[in-house]
Structures are given as structure tokens and as C-alpha cells.
Design a protein around this motif. Structure first.
Motif, PDB file in Angstrom:
ATOM      1  N   ARG A   1       0.826  -1.209   0.000  1.00 43.91           N
ATOM      2  CA  ARG A   1       0.000   0.000   0.000  1.00 43.91           C
ATOM      3  C   ARG A   1       0.859   1.257   0.000  1.00 43.91           C
ATOM      4  O   ARG A   1       0.701   2.160   0.825  1.00 43.91           O
ATOM      5  N   GLY A   2       1.764   1.294  -0.957  1.00 42.77           N
ATOM      6  CA  GLY A   2       2.557   2.509  -1.175  1.00 42.77           C
ATOM      7  C   GLY A   2       3.700   2.707  -0.206  1.00 42.77           C
ATOM      8  O   GLY A   2       4.424   3.694  -0.268  1.00 42.77           O
ATOM      9  N   THR A   3       3.893   1.752   0.709  1.00 41.75           N
ATOM     10  CA  THR A   3       4.974   1.867   1.692  1.00 41.75           C
ATOM     11  C   THR A   3       6.083   0.866   1.360  1.00 41.75           C
ATOM     12  O   THR A   3       5.794  -0.309   1.112  1.00 41.75           O
ATOM     13  N   PHE A   4       7.282   1.361   1.374  1.00 42.90           N
ATOM     14  CA  PHE A   4       8.457   0.492   1.199  1.00 42.90           C
ATOM     15  C   PHE A   4       8.439  -0.588   2.289  1.00 42.90           C
ATOM     16  O   PHE A   4       8.224  -0.292   3.453  1.00 42.90           O
ATOM     17  N   PHE A   5       8.645  -1.845   1.883  1.00 40.68           N
ATOM     18  CA  PHE A   5       8.485  -2.970   2.811  1.00 40.68           C
ATOM     19  C   PHE A   5       9.680  -3.918   2.694  1.00 40.68           C
ATOM     20  O   PHE A   5       9.652  -4.883   1.934  1.00 40.68           O
TER      21      PHE A   5
ATOM     22  N   TYR B   1      13.255   4.257   2.600  1.00 44.33           N
ATOM     23  CA  TYR B   1      12.801   4.051   3.971  1.00 44.33           C
ATOM     24  C   TYR B   1      11.297   3.954   4.105  1.00 44.33           C
ATOM     25  O   TYR B   1      10.552   4.276   3.180  1.00 44.33           O
ATOM     26  N   ASN B   2      10.870   3.500   5.264  1.00 48.88           N
ATOM     27  CA  ASN B   2       9.477   3.627   5.649  1.00 48.88           C
ATOM     28  C   ASN B   2       9.414   4.160   7.082  1.00 48.88           C
ATOM     29  O   ASN B   2      10.401   4.122   7.820  1.00 48.88           O
TER      30      ASN B   2
ATOM     31  N   PHE C   1       3.236   4.753   7.362  1.00 51.81           N
ATOM     32  CA  PHE C   1       2.804   5.864   6.516  1.00 51.81           C
ATOM     33  C   PHE C   1       3.036   5.468   5.060  1.00 51.81           C
ATOM     34  O   PHE C   1       3.928   4.675   4.754  1.00 51.81           O
ATOM     35  N   GLU C   2       2.260   6.065   4.191  1.00 53.36           N
ATOM     36  CA  GLU C   2       2.412   5.814   2.758  1.00 53.36           C
ATOM     37  C   GLU C   2       3.642   6.556   2.249  1.00 53.36           C
ATOM     38  O   GLU C   2       3.922   7.676   2.679  1.00 53.36           O
ATOM     39  N   GLY C   3       4.342   5.927   1.328  1.00 50.44           N
ATOM     40  CA  GLY C   3       5.439   6.607   0.628  1.00 50.44           C
ATOM     41  C   GLY C   3       6.622   6.922   1.518  1.00 50.44           C
ATOM     42  O   GLY C   3       6.930   6.180   2.462  1.00 50.44           O
ATOM     43  N   TYR C   4       7.278   8.020   1.216  1.00 53.31           N
ATOM     44  CA  TYR C   4       8.480   8.431   1.928  1.00 53.31           C
ATOM     45  C   TYR C   4       8.201   9.763   2.613  1.00 53.31           C
ATOM     46  O   TYR C   4       8.585  10.809   2.105  1.00 53.31           O
TER      47      TYR C   4
END
Lengths: 723, 723
Positions: free
Chosen positions: A51-55, B90-91, B99-102
């Protein structure tokens, strides 16, 4: 002086002999073995988003040695100009004397010369590419991360530094322009099947599960674009729950736009701000360019379709490395990869992806945790080396990995409990399978089974590298664990292994895991096997398996017991079941009891399940190994068996790849045809009548059991009568 | 429910208490401790060139963890906006929710919250900078390279992952713009003193040894420029033998040009192709911006000049880390750095450079070789931690390094010979000193001495971290080695330690090394000390020491024996001797027997010697510790002694830095003045008459020996009569 010359001549002779094999190969980019594999796996595994988050992964990832010395001694018969390409800051020495600056070309006069190139690179892996007429970079170069060239007060270099040199790692970067650090998988354009407005969004269907980069044609305007990816239509439309999406802000005149990250999807659902417009949506399909060598076809179209979808599933999940699934993790999981290796041996037979994956999984010392944090996954890693050796015959890879194996086994041995069993200690994930309520308490029988086999692998490889003392020690340990397995877990009453040993007592619970593995590990007597078949495998009261992951082994065990007919029906109902639900690739988990979009849920998330998971492709392996019936019995198919089993099919035909070409098999209920390019085979056939073959003589081996010796490159045409 | 609330309140209270100390500090960039230090040292150490060739180190260098999780729990009393800056992909999670994105800014509502930031970066060190009103990144954040957040089939995260968290590493990057990966030492312009045509070249003199980037003003044209760097005029002119040079090709209109690599030189000799012209040459002096806190001045101008040149030598050799010398290696050598630490405690007292250097030298596990490949250099590393603790009182650094110490000691213990002694095994460099013909055979007494002290350090730190079992074990090992030292090496006949123990027998050879260290390690009885003084230190038949490296310890030993007057003369003749030869910084080696340009040769090369070597600056240490006589007796100067010794000088005055300000001492033959900002001191004074002080009462401690308790922030004015 005389003596010196004599010694030199001997040295030259040895060197020539050693170099000969490698001069045949073309020059290629080389690096410290394992380092590029680790670096590339880090790049690949960190492309997951949720969902758009780096994992990112949750285990330790390692890094390359930033400073590496490369060298080789060459005997060149004529003067030679040599080009040098390097990723990193470097120096070049000829016979110990350094060239000034960063030479791109050096001149090597005729004679015997040692070339050293020492490279520093923190950002990516130190790598070199050397190209002369005969002087080339290849795996015969020797590398170290510590040359220990200290000097004394007179400037003399030490001669007791005992530096350890290893053979270079490489892949297929065979031109100077193919910089290893710039590697990308190839892509090819692929069109959508349909594009429909659904609410405020545009729903695009690519017709089947796929993987790659979404491309928006003639995109223009200023504003936000959101792409929701769905493996199912439901997922793409349910934007509050789609597992993956991408958001970008654009401000551009008309032009094509390609998203940065490749993703898994069949559908995409695209939303744009009012000022943003595009004409068309297509994609760049991203793939590992592996050739299919194996094949399978039969009279049953459903099985044929299962085979084709399994192939597609396998290809989608085979990327820089063998990964678990394409939508979600995109990580290298040792247990998942282990199955990909096996499927690979029956389809693409690509050694490079196997080796790369094994090296990436192993990482570096110090070992602070199990591979992927999972106890069973560490053990599969050992097994994977055993299998790789058997299928490829590649002794050098096995030999070069002995140190890595040994230190990993040292870690494992350090985590035994007081009974000498592997029990989950704090920090160990005992996985086994995704199965509700499966107990991980105490020492689980399944882990001991993998442990015993891992120790057997250690003994085998220790023997290969000539470490006889190690080999004996590991063999003894393997025997001990195997004995404990029977002493502690085998229940005469249950006629099976029980699940675990908790607080000093075996539990009464029976699960399928240890029992089914024990069959194809050949740990059981014939009597025990038949017990297990009835009391476990065909016993509906033993909790069923719902993941294709463990279905793989369950069906393998049944095949090993000759139950192909049963397996055919299982395959048709389980994999066929997914196809009937519209699957275009095989899933992470399939429970026929569920219905509709419930199939897509997992891990407490509506679309948590992966609909393209490598472990779903096991029919590739089962059909090759247990229907066509081809398997190596000594490394690299020097010897092998062919034991065809139709499992209720009318006819089947196919190919099984070996290191030296494909073994071809055709089999109907009355005719059999075999052609092999390699080794000495043993055809084992069950027939109601004595089979006939004009090019060979069958030997009777039991009731209705016949055997024929298969020589290479001879076509055997046989008539027989199947049961 | 009630119980839960209660537990939570306790948890909150503990957290508040823990956080309090750190909220006081400003936000700063943080990273996994040791990782940035390793990364930066790799960058720095790979700037060495030799005659235009890149010249990297010959030991293993390590790399950072590419994936790091950072977290901290905060109690915020009001809503807060928090800026986030990251080096890497990063997240960000708030209370486990991503959180979404960076995100570059997050909103944290009032209450108790956990913030996680997980960063992936293969190219440089994962680092974060967090800035809110109260939420800030600092060393109190907890980090790991394996968070082991695995989940079960329901999506629940594991609670048995036993992840190990460590406090963040940091330096002084206190704004978002100061990216750690972009760090460069500061520079300032410096003009040349003269510029003369010599042959086809232009010889430029900067007046003294210096370090930085050569700048050519108003450079124009097309062609090659070669700059030969010389620490001496001879070296700059002798272009066939200069140790370092730079070549560039330019094609430009008029403009200033700065060379890419900083270099060491006093002179540069510049050659250009005919079409290349420049107007002027200057340089950018590159330096570590450390403040001088300590000082020393006396009536003897030669000693004052030695002190000033030592200071300059120390500053030139103090860069990102403490390096050996500026012309050649520019590497971090543990034995060299060990002396820089000690000098630092008496001049700049910069903890950060010490910690950074200690961490860079230690590198990472697995340990495959001694530090810098040298046995003695591994042992100095242990000693450096002992000293750092004593001088700084920084218990947290010591505590955080215990694991690093333990695994390094494990390596050392694994390399003992059958007698339990450290003997050079294949792969070990036994260095000791640059001295012609010095035997490294067998087990050298000097190494056992360092080994014993290292084990004592282990016992000390094990005790600090509460590992009592370890502490006892190390103390026992230390005692064993110390006993062996006397049993095996002490010769009643020679009245000294002999040099080595070879093939089961002590040799008859006596060298200075073990004997002089044993004095200031306080391993000898008073009788043994006086034996050693006469039979070794003042015995001209024992091979003399020619490096300032070992002169450091030789003179320290003599000072510890009260021989300051002798040492003053030695200092004047040895360091004064270099000054008389025109030295503007102190050398790697000085042999008064040599003359002219012969002084510049070493390692079989005409200009191989470094003319600015950190170990040449030891008067900084000797004058502070043994003349002003100030030394801590418990960590961080909680207690200390002041034992002034004029060593033949008429008067002296100076400052010695402590963690809480400078101790000031003035001393003439009749007057003494002391002011300390810290701890409880003990002034020990030799006087012909009972000394007088209106603010304190002297206690007699022996013949002419008096003692006065020094309290902080009181100025003591004393009259006495020196011998």
C-alpha cells in the motif's frame, strides 16, 4: 640456477594444465563469489511495497567486500595487448609492478606473467572485465579480500601471510558494456485486453496474471495519478484494500510515462486528477529470459492446462532469483526457493539461477539467525546443495561452498537443545507450513528429519572436499539424529511419526509433515511406508494440507509410493479447482471450501493472498520426476533411472533436461519410446507382458517388473502392456 | 484491566526517566554504531596513492549493514509535527502503522508513541535525522539490523524474536543538510612562500610541511599537468623518485583549478605541456577542526619549539581519524593510533576522534586476521579502550563495545600456542618496531606483556557490564599470562626480560620493548625497576631505538622512573636534532648517524620515509603527563594526581584537559600553582623544605615527599623548594 629453471618449468606445466579448461571460455565480468549475488538480491528484495509503503525484509542482509584483489598467472606465447574494465577504483600490477593511474589497456610481453588487479568499491560490487587475445577474466582468476601484503623495514613483502584465494564468481556479463551494477531484467511490451471506465477510475485488464511496468501513453497535464494493482478484479476495484498501488505527480506535455517499479497484476485501476489525461495503457512485461528445456503433454487437456499454467507461474516467480510470489514479498525464501530449484531441474534447468539463489540466501558470516529467520529454511538450504549436486554434477560449486556450509552447520549445531534436538529457541521461527493451530512447541519431528538430511549432506560434501574427519563426524551426527527420530517420534500405536516432543514426552498428535518427507527421503522400511500411507497420507482424520507448498511434498510422497493415479485425481481437483475459479497462475494457498473473493484473503487482509506463488507450480516437478519418471541417481545424470507411470493417463510425452541435453520419453499404455543424450540409464517398467525392444534386452526384476539399460543417443522403442 | 493500567504507568515512568537525559541534546544524524565509522574510514584510507597508483590497504575492510531499523518511544505532551530526513530508501511507522510513501513530515498526536524508521541503503550508511519539538534523533534511539518481525498465518507479529537493539551512533551532523555521506573535512586557503623556475619545472615552497589540495590560479590551455609533491626539496625535484604525484589533462579557458586528492608536501614541482599556463599556485589546507585545550610552555625555547612542532605534527596527522602519517599511508594503524589517543588526551581531548578510530579499527565480525594484520596492533586496541575509559569516564561507549571486545579476544585466545603464549602463526605480522634484524621468532616477551594487559582490560570491562563470570575468567587468564611472563622471560642473570622464547627455551637476547612497558604497566617491583633502568634503559649495549614510535615508550618508562632530567636532554637531542635539520614536523624515523638526503630514505626507497608521522609528536604526552604531571587515577578524572617534575627546566606552565575543563599548573623551582575544575586531586610534591599553601595542608608521605588534596575550582598557590 638449474634447479630453479626446473621448478619453474614444472610450475608452468601445472599452470598450463590448469588454465587450459578456462581459456576455452569467453571473458566475462568477475567478482568475489557470492558478493554480487548478495548485492543484487538486496536490490531485488527491496522493491517490495505494501500500500505505497516500502516494505523491506526483517532479517539481516549482508554486504559485499569493498576491497578485492584479483589475480591470475598467464603463460602467453606472444606479446599481447589487454583491455581492462573495472567497476571501482583500482590498480593494476604486472609481476608485482604497478602501472600508473587507472590503465584501460596494458601491454603484456610474451612469457609467464602474473596480473593483479585490486579494486575498491563501497557502492557496488568490485568487478573486473579483462580482454586480451589469451588473457581473459573468467572463473579461474583467484580472489581475496585480504591479500596481507605487509612489508618489512627493507620493503620486502611478507611470505607468511597465508592468504586464502578463491575462484572468481561470474554470471553472463560477457561484454565490457554489461556492467554488473547496471543489470536489469529484460522487458517486452504487452498490450491490455480491455480498458473500461468504472466509477471515477479506469479499469484495465491484461487478460491474465502478469508482471512489469505500467506504461501510460500520451500522458499529459499536471496532477496526481494513482494506479491500484489487482491480481483480481475485486482487488483492483477495492482501492481501500488493494495490496499495492503507486502514486506519482506529473507536470508534463504529452509523452509516454513508465512507472518506476515493476508490479504484479492482472488488473489496474487508474485514477487521475482532472487535468491529467492519457490515451492508452500498456505494460512492459519484465522477465528472466530462461529457456524451457523440459516439457510435458498428455491426453488429458486439464493436466496439459495445469502444466502450462504451472510453467507460467514458475516463469513469473523466477526473476533475478527464485522468489516466493510476485505480488507481495518478492523475496527469496529458502523453503520456497527449494521447490523452485526442483521444478527448475525439470523445466529450465538453469544452474545459474540456482547458484545465485543459494549464495544470496546464505549471505555472510557471522550468522546471527536462521536463513529468513526460519529453522526449516536453514535446513532446506543444505538439502538444496545436495540436490544441485545430484542434478548438475557441478562439483566445483559444491566444493567452493563447503566453508559456507560448515559455518552454517556450526550455527545449527549450536542451537540444539539438551536432547540434541532442534527446538525453536527464542529468535527462531519454526515455520513448517501455513496451517491454523499447527503446534511449534518443543522439538518438532519434521525439523529433526530435515536436520538429519542436512547432516547427511554435510557428510557427502565433506567427503567431496577431502575432509574425511569432518565427513565421519557429520555422518555420525546424522546417524544419531536419525536414530533419535525413530526412538522418540515413531509410534507403533499410531503407525506414524508423531508431531513433536514436548517437555520430555512425545505428543500423541500426528501430522503429515515428517511422515511424508520420510517416504521420499527413503528413511522408512517398506512396512513403515505402507503404514504411513494408510495411517497418515490417505487418512482424512489427519489435518489436511491447504497450501500448494506442502501439497508438493504430500503428492511427491504419494508418487514415491506408486500412487500416481490418486495423484492425478488430486492434481485435477486441486490445481484444476483453481483453474475452474479462473486462475491464470497458481496461488499461495487454495481451500476448496471457500468461495468468491474469500479466496483472495490471507494474513487477516482481504487481498493478502498471492495469486502467483512459485510453490503453486509443483506439477512441473511431479510430472517430470514421477510420471515421465526421470531422475538422476548419480551426479549430473552419469546414471539415472526412468520409471514411467501414467497415473491413469492414456499417453504422455515429454522431455527432462540434463546437463547434456534432454531425455525424451513417450509413453502410452502399450508403447514406450526413450532417447537420452547422457550417461547410463536404467529403464524400470511395470508391464503385464514381457516388454519388447529391438535395441536392448529387458531383465526381469520382480513380478511384472522389468529393467532395461539405456545407453546414450540410442532411441529405444518398446512395446509393453501397462496395468 | 486495573493491573494493565498500572503496568503501563510504570512503563511510561521508566520511559520518561530514560528519555529525560537525551531530550536535552539537539537532534543529530544517527546510524548503526560503527557503521559510519567503517564507511568513512574506507573512504579515507583509499585516498592513498604511490607514484600515481592507487594504493589500498592489504587487510580486510568491512561494510555497513544495508538495512537498519531505528526506533524510539516518546511521550509527547502536545501534538507535534516531526520532520524526517533519511539517507536511503525508507518507511516510517507510528505505533506499528506505516505511513504511505516516503514521508518528510509526520504528525504525532499527544500521548505515548513508538516511531520506527527502517532504512535500506547499500551505497552508503543508512542514516536518519528527525526533528520535532521534542521528538528528535539522538543516541537514545534503538537500532537493529534484524528486527525479525515475522508473522503467523493470521498476520500477528512474533513476540519471541529476541531482537538485539543497540544505541545509535552519531557524530556532529546536527542539521538536515549535513548529510553524513557527503562529509568532507574543512579547508582554508594558504599561500605559497616562493615559486621558482627549476629546469623545466616550477618549484613552489609552502614554507613548512602541509596538507591539502593544490590550486592553480588562472589555469588555461590544453595539455598535461604533472605535480610532484615533496616533503623535502630533494623529493620534489627528484621526479623519478618522488613518492606521490598527480597528473591531469586539461582543456579549458582561463579559470582556477583544484586537484582532486589532498596530498602531503612542503614543496611541489609542477610541469606543464607548452600550451598550458597558470599564474599562481596556492593550496587549500585541509584539516580536522579540533581545538587545542592542553598547552605547555617553559623557560627552554627549544622545548617550546619541540612542543609547537609536535602540536602541528599531531594536527596534520589527525584527520577523519588518527592516521599514521600524511604523505604515504594515510591509514589507520592501531599501534600508531594508540599513541595519538594518548597525545590527544593531553592536547585536543576530542573523544569523538578516539571513538571513531577505535570503531573503524575494530571493523566487523567475522575476524579473519589481526587488526592491520599485526598481533601487537590487536592488543593495543584493547589497551586503547582501557585508556579511553580512564581519561573520558565514558562508560556507555565502553559498555556498548563489550561484544566487539569479546569476539576479538576470542580470536586472540584462539591463536595461542601450546604454551598458552602468543606466537606469530602463519598470517600474523609480529611488528613490534621498525628495527633492523629484530627477531620475531617464537613467542616474544613484548607480545605477552600486551596480551596480559589486554586481558586485564577485558576483566575490567566485563565487570563494568556486569558479566561477572567473564570478568573472573579474564582475570584468571590475565594472571596466568603475567605469571608466565615472569616465569619464562625474567632473567635473574640479565636482570631483565629476555626478548623471546623459541623452541622451548628463553633466548639470551635482551631488547628494550618488554622491559620498558613493564615499568609503566607497573608490573615490576621497585628492585626490578631499578635493575631494568640500569641493565636495559641506560645500557648502551642494548640495541638502541631509532623510531619516535618506541622512543615514546622508552621515554615514558624513564619518566615513570623519575628520570625527567635525562628525558629533557634526550628530547632536546632527538627532537631538537630533527629541528636542527630543518624539520617542520616530526618524522617517522630519525637516526642522528645519517646525514643529508639519506634521512629521507626508508623501505628501500629514496623518499620512502614520512616526514610527518603522528608518533613523532610524543612530547605532547610526555610533557603533559610526566612534567606537568597530571594523570587520572579513576575514570573521567573523578580522582587524579598531579606530580610536577621540572626535569631540569627552570619553570613550566600548562593545561591538561579533562572532560570538565582544564587543569592548570604553573611550576618553578620554588613556586607552584594549581587550579582544577574537576574531581578530587592529589598533588604529590618533592621539596627540600616543607611546602606551604594557605588553602590546604600538606601531608608528609616520605623523605621530602609531600601530598596535598586538591579540590575543584580552588586555586592553590604553593611555595616549596625543588631539588
Amino acid at each position: 640456477m638449474r634447479r630453479m629453471n626446473c621448478l619453474l618449468r614444472i610450475a608452468c606445466f601445472i599452470c598450463s594444465a590448469l588454465c587450459l579448461g578456462n581459456n576455452l571460455s569467453a571473458q566475462t565480468w568477475i567478482w568475489y563469489p557470492g558478493d554480487y549475488e548478495i548485492w543484487l538480491s538486496n536490490e531485488m528484495q527491496n522493491r517490495r511495497t505494501e500500500r505505497g509503503t516500502f516494505f523491506p525484509v526483517f532479517w539481516k542482509i549482508d554486504n559485499h567486500y569493498p576491497l578485492v584483489d584479483f589475480h591470475k598467472v598467464f603463460d602467453v606465447s606472444a606479446d599481447e595487448e589487454v583491455e581492462i574494465y573495472v567497476e571501482g577504483q583500482y590498480n593494476v600490477k604486472l609481476d608485482g609492478k604497478a602501472f600508473e593511474g587507472y590503465p584501460q589497456k596494458i601491454f603484456v610481453p610474451a612469457g609467464r606473467h602474473k596480473i593483479n588487479i585490486k579494486v575498491f568499491n563501497q557502492k557496488s560490487v568490485p568487478a573486473i572485465f579483462v580482454r586480451g587475445k589469451t588473457i581473459k577474466s573468467d572463473s579461474s582468476w583467484l580472489l581475496t579480500y585480504e591479500d596481507k601484503e605487509w612489508i618489512d623495514e627493507t620493503g620486502k613483502t611478507s611470505d607468511i601471510s597465508t592468504t586464502k584465494w578463491v575462484n572468481a564468481g561470474y554470471w553472463n556479463f560477457n561484454t565490457p558494456e554489461q556492467l554488473p551494477s547496471q543489470f536489469k531484467l529484460p522487458v517486452r511490451p504487452q498490450d491490455a485486453v480491455s480498458m473500461t471506465a468504472v466509477g471515477a477510475g479506469t479499469l484495465v485488464d491484461f487478460g491474465k496474471e502478469t508482471f512489469g511496468f505500467i506504461k501510460l501513453h500520451k500522458l499529459k497535464g499536471k496532477g496526481k495519478i494513482t494506479v491500484y494493482y489487482g491480481e483480481s478484479r475485486e482487488e483492483a476495484l477495492d482501492t481501500a484494500h488493494t495490496e499495492t498501488f503507486d502514486k506519482v505527480y506529473i507536470d508534463q506535455k504529452e509523452g509516454d510515462f513508465v512507472f518506476e517499479l515493476s508490479k504484479a497484476f492482472r488488473y489496474v485501476n487508474i485514477f487521475t486528477d482532472p487535468d491529467v489525461h492519457f490515451e492508452k495503457v500498456s505494460m512492459l512485461y519484465e522477465y528472466a529470459d530462461l529457456e524451457d528445456k523440459g516439457s510435458f503433454r498428455c491426453n488429458d487437456e486439464e493436466i496439459n492446462q495445469i502444466y502450462e499454467v504451472a510453467k507460467y507461474t514458475f516463469h513469473l516467480s523466477t526473476r533475478e532469483f527464485f522468489i516466493d510470489g510476485i505480488k507481495r514479498d518478492r523475496w527469496i525464501w529458502s523453503g520456497d526457493a527449494y521447490q523452485s530449484y526442483l521444478m527448475n531441474y525439470y523445466l529450465t534447468n538453469d544452474n545459474e539461477t540456482v547458484k545465485r539463489t543459494i549464495l544470496a540466501l546464505r549471505g555472510k558470516d557471522p550468522i546471527t539467525s536462521h536463513i529468513n529467520t526460519i529453522m526449516d529454511y536453514t535446513l532446506y538450504w543444505f538439502l538444496s546443495i545436495y540436490d544441485y549436486y545430484l542434478y548438475s554434477g557441478d562439483v566445483s560449486f559444491v566444493r567452493n561452498n563447503y566453508d559456507r556450509m560448515k559455518s552454517l552447520m556450526h550455527f545449527v549445531l549450536g542451537r540444539r537443545n539438551k536432547d540434541g534436538l532442534l527446538e525453536g529457541l527464542p529468535g527462531d521461527w519454526v515455520f513448517i507450513d501455513w496451517a491454523e493451530g499447527l503446534s511449534k512447541e518443543g522439538a518438532v519431528s519434521f525439523e529433526q528429519l530435515l536436520f538429519a538430511r542436512s547432516l547427511e549432506t554435510m557428510a557427502l560434501v565433506a567427503d567431496i572436499v577431502g575432509q574425511q574427519e569432518d565427513a565421519q563426524q557429520y555422518a555420525k551426527l546424522a546417524g544419531d539424529v536419525r536414530n533419535k527420530l525413530f526412538d522418540i517420534y515413531w509410534s507403533q500405536q499410531k503407525k506414524a511419526f508423531v508431531h513433536s516432543f514436548v517437555k520430555g514426552s512425545p505428543t500423541h498428535h500426528v501430522t503429515r509433515y515428517a511422515n511424508m518427507f520420510a517416504i521420499f527421503f527413503d528413511y522408512l522400511s517398506d512396512e513403515q511406508k505402507s503404514f504411513v500411507k494408510d495411517s497418515v497420507l490417505l487418512n482424512k482424520r489427519v489435518p489436511p494440507i491447504t497450501t500448494p507448498y506442502m501439497r508438493f511434498y504430500e503428492l511427491e510422497a504419494l508418487c514415491a509410493l506408486g500412487e500416481q493415479s490418486y495423484v492425478t485425481q488430486e492434481m485435477k481437483s486441486y490445481w484444476g479447482g483453481m483453474l475452474k475459479l479462473g486462475a491464470t497462475s497458481f496461488w499461495e494457498e487454495y481451500n476448496p471450501q471457500k468461495s468468491g473473493a474469500d479466496h483472495y484473503a490471507m494474513y487477516g487482509r482481504k487481498y493478502g493472498k498471492s495469486l502467483c506463488h512459485a510453490w503453486g507450480a509443483s506439477p512441473l516437478y511431479l510430472l517430470g520426476k514421477y510420471y515421465l519418471g526421470v531422475k538422476p541417481t548419480s551426479p549430473g545424470y552419469a546414471t539415472y533411472t526412468i520409471e514411467p507411470a501414467l497415473g491413469g493417463l492414456k499417453w504422455m510425452e515429454g522431455k527432462v533436461p540434463t546437463p547434456n541435453g534432454n531425455i525424451e520419453v513417450y509413453c502410452s499404455t502399450t508403447k514406450l519410446q526413450v532417447l537420452s543424450p547422457v550417461g547410463i540409464g536404467k529403464l524400470i517398467l511395470k508391464s503385464k507382458i514381457p516388454p519388447k525392444c529391438k535395441d536392448g534386452i529387458f531383465v526381469k526384476r520382480g513380478d511384472n517388473l522389468y529393467e532395461l539399460k539405456i545407453e546414450s543417443n540410442k532411441r529405444y522403442q518398446i512395446t509393453y502392456q501397462a496395468f
